[in-house]
Design an enzyme around this catalytic site. Structure first.
Site, PDB file in Angstrom:
ATOM      1  N   SER A  39       0.861  -1.195   0.000  1.00  0.00           N
ATOM      2  CA  SER A  39       0.000   0.000   0.000  1.00  0.00           C
ATOM      3  C   SER A  39       0.887   1.231   0.000  1.00  0.00           C
ATOM      4  CB  SER A  39      -0.871  -0.003   1.250  1.00  0.00           C
ATOM      5  OG  SER A  39      -1.527   1.239   1.418  1.00  0.00           O
ATOM      6  N   TYR A  51      -2.085  -0.893  10.356  1.00  0.00           N
ATOM      7  CA  TYR A  51      -2.096  -1.074   8.898  1.00  0.00           C
ATOM      8  C   TYR A  51      -0.804  -0.541   8.282  1.00  0.00           C
ATOM      9  CZ  TYR A  51      -3.888  -1.109   4.088  1.00  0.00           C
ATOM     10  OH  TYR A  51      -4.074  -1.349   2.738  1.00  0.00           O
ATOM     11  N   LYS A  94       2.059  -2.688   6.208  1.00  0.00           N
ATOM     12  CA  LYS A  94       2.388  -2.501   4.791  1.00  0.00           C
ATOM     13  C   LYS A  94       3.866  -2.164   4.609  1.00  0.00           C
ATOM     14  CE  LYS A  94      -1.587  -3.702   3.251  1.00  0.00           C
ATOM     15  NZ  LYS A  94      -1.744  -4.949   2.490  1.00  0.00           N
TER      16      LYS A  94
END
Ligand SMILES: NC(=O)c1ccc[n+]([C@@H]2O[C@H](COP(=O)([O-])OP(=O)(O)OC[C@H]3O[C@@H](n4cnc5c(N)ncnc54)[C@H](O)[C@@H]3O)[C@@H](O)[C@H]2O)c1
Length: 238
Positions: free
Chosen positions: A134, A147, A151
């Site tokens: 991401s 998150y 990533k």
């Protein structure tokens, strides 16, 4: 550009929704054989396709799912890791629990590690592994600590596996916000604001197909950042 993916044996995790589903459709449109792995049931797709239900954090079940697909296709030429979760978006650090953090890393990082580990024995010479990372590996919004950390780890995992696996290319794609059920659930109607740069799952699938194909044979260990150029802009006031 010809991708020459017809007849290639492809396995996609997270294939029931969003980017994984768009990748599965794009590979099938190229004439590839596609194995769909997800913990949810996968929509019916036309083509040489098989679906296997597995959670990417469950090592024995994931290994069995990979073996089932690989046996059916006689090996694997392409492996795409799309399974992922966003975790507690919009949650301040003080309210982020260790369970939240661990569950996001389990799916987004350990799941990709297990995918590579158990796909490895089935990979053909010159095979390509593509992970979904991401832009959150490089630029961060507040309230997404697990998150973003996960990533960043996927980008490092990509490099480590690229060095580790001889004769196999490993790359990742790092899109900014993509209009999928995950992003809709996290962000809601802001996705429909024309001023907000949003890409389609099909845009991401095109990067994945390029990295899967021999057209990208010199690209290995890389993170392809697809963010409309947003991260290129300096904070310099001009
Ligand atoms: N949507 C975005 O804005 C965006 C941006 C950058 C990167 N990504 C990444 O792209 C990938 C796909 O995201 P998406 O937006 O298509 O999400 P999505 O929620 O639409 O699809 C994710 C899929 O992964 C599956 N999945 C989740 N956990 C799983 C598990 N433990 N085992 C097996 N399957 C599991 C889900 O069932 C679902 O089908 C994710 O890794 C995500 O982090 C998404």
């Amino acid at each position: 550009m010809r991708l020459d993916l017809a007849g290639k044996a492809v396995l996609v995790t997270g294939a029931a929704s969003g980017i994984g589903l768009a990748c599965a459709r794009a590979f099938l449109a190229e004439g590839a054989q596609v194995g769909l792995v997800d913990r949810e049931s996968v929509p019916v797709l036309e083509g040489d396709v098989m679906a296997v239900r597995a959670d990417v954090t469950d090592e024995p079940k994931l290994a069995a799912a990979i073996a089932t697909v690989a046996r059916r296709f006689g090996g694997l030429d392409v492996v795409v890791g799309c399974a992922g979760i966003s975790g507690p978006v919009g949650t301040p650090l003080a309210e982020t629990t260790v369970e939240d953090f661990a569950s996001v890393l389990a799916v987004n990082v350990t799941g990709q590690f297990l995918l590579a580990k158990h796909a490895r024995p089935w990979l053909s010479p010159g095979a390509s592994v593509v992970f979904l990372a991401s832009d959150s590996a490089f630029v961060c919004a507040p309230g997404m600590v697990p998150y973003c950390a996960s990533k960043g780890a996927v980008v490092a995992l990509t490099r480590a596996l690229s060095v580790e696996l001889d004769g196999v290319r490993v790359n990742c794609v790092c899109p900014s916000v993509v209009d999928t059920p995950m992003a809709r659930g996290d962000l809601g109607p802001v996705l429909d604001d024309p001023a907000f740069p949003v890409q389609a799952a099909e845009d991401v699938a095109q990067h994945v197909l390029y990295l899967a194909s021999a057209r990208s044979r010199t690209v290995d260990g890389q993170a392809v950042l697809a963010d409309f150029g947003v991260s290129a802009r300096s904070g310099f006031p001009a």
